[in-house]
Design a protein around this motif. Sequence first.
Motif, PDB file in Angstrom:
ATOM      1  N   HIS A 179       1.429  54.973  27.631  1.00 18.83           N
ATOM      2  CA  HIS A 179       0.286  54.510  26.851  1.00 18.83           C
ATOM      3  C   HIS A 179      -0.770  54.063  27.862  1.00 18.83           C
ATOM      4  N   CYS A 218      -0.143  59.374  22.769  1.00 17.12           N
ATOM      5  CA  CYS A 218       1.256  58.954  22.867  1.00 17.12           C
ATOM      6  C   CYS A 218       2.077  59.361  21.653  1.00 17.12           C
ATOM      7  N   HIS A 222      -1.005  57.707  17.573  1.00 19.06           N
ATOM      8  CA  HIS A 222      -1.822  57.212  18.699  1.00 19.06           C
ATOM      9  C   HIS A 222      -3.181  56.649  18.250  1.00 19.06           C
TER      10      HIS A 222
HETATM   11 CU1  CUA Z   1      -0.113  54.517  22.716  1.00 18.38          CU
HETATM   12 CU2  CUA Z   1      -1.720  56.244  22.502  1.00 18.38          CU
END
Ligand code: CUA
Length: 329
Positions: A179, A218, A222
């Motif tokens: 992230h 991610c 996200h």
């Molecule tokens: Cu956590 Cu994009």
Amino acid sequence: MPSRVRRRAGALVVVALLGLVLAHVALAGDPAGLSPRGPDSPQATRIEDIYWLLIAITGAIFILVEGALIVFVVRFRNRGRSRTLEGPQIHGATRLELIWTAIPVVILAAIVAFVLVKLPGINSFDSARAAGPQLTVKVEGRQFYWNFIYPNGVIQVERMRIPANHDVKLDITSEDVDHSWWIPALQGKLDAIPGKTNHLKFRADRTGTFKGQCGEFCGYEHPHMLGTVEALPNSDFQSWYDSEARAQESGTSDLGKMTFDGVCATCHGFQGQGGFGPDLRGNPIFNQPDAIKTLLRNGGIKMPAVGRGWNARQMNALLAYVKRFSGAS
Ligand code: CUA
């Protein structure tokens, strides 16, 4: 109109429209214009200084090059000459070639020098302005939320509270995938990487709420991985910090709700009504705390292991909160 000319005219229209859209987005943003958010910290101020230098230089070059292009297009237009007519063959302007090599070198050297001057202060504290001890917060990036753990054991989800005008150091890591922690008004991006701890330093110059967004793709949620930093006056922060610690120790805080809203609601809805994930209301699993724990720690078919590594405080707070979904509704 020949098809090649038509194609070019079409491409020009597309580019012009794209330019208009981009200009609109840039000018309608918050804050208005091309300026980035903030800056509301000494660190972000340095980043903005670099930003403006680059905008100024690239903007000037853009106007120069595009202006020359338009002048040449008009001045040397076809005027009915044959398409096969060759222009005069010219080469060997040494002076000109040296100049157009030297100027970019000088420009790039100036940018590098400026960045090198600004860089050391971007991820460090200004010791001359230090007021009181720094606060260190552990930041865990998770699919799809941010978990914050304070030195006194206080846990927060999605929203980090800090004292304004105090140095804050973040120890950033991840429990699953990459992230990126990013609150544009306060600091640049820093990746949250499994198995590695990255450090970010900043101080909020004012009280207020600063919004951010996970900066690294991610997974499917996200875009909903938001983060907020709330900078409070120091005395307000201290009284919240101490009372929150007592409330979390005695199990009377809203940590369960905060965890549900930040972690579970992203997929299951704030009322557990379902959405991307299934409807939770009346699910028999809520009568089996051990089964919920296992699901949270290990994940399910589509569900990430959102509770992997949670301590008992956070797990118990969530279990207590989700009891409300056990009854059919
Ligand atoms: Cu956590 Cu994009």
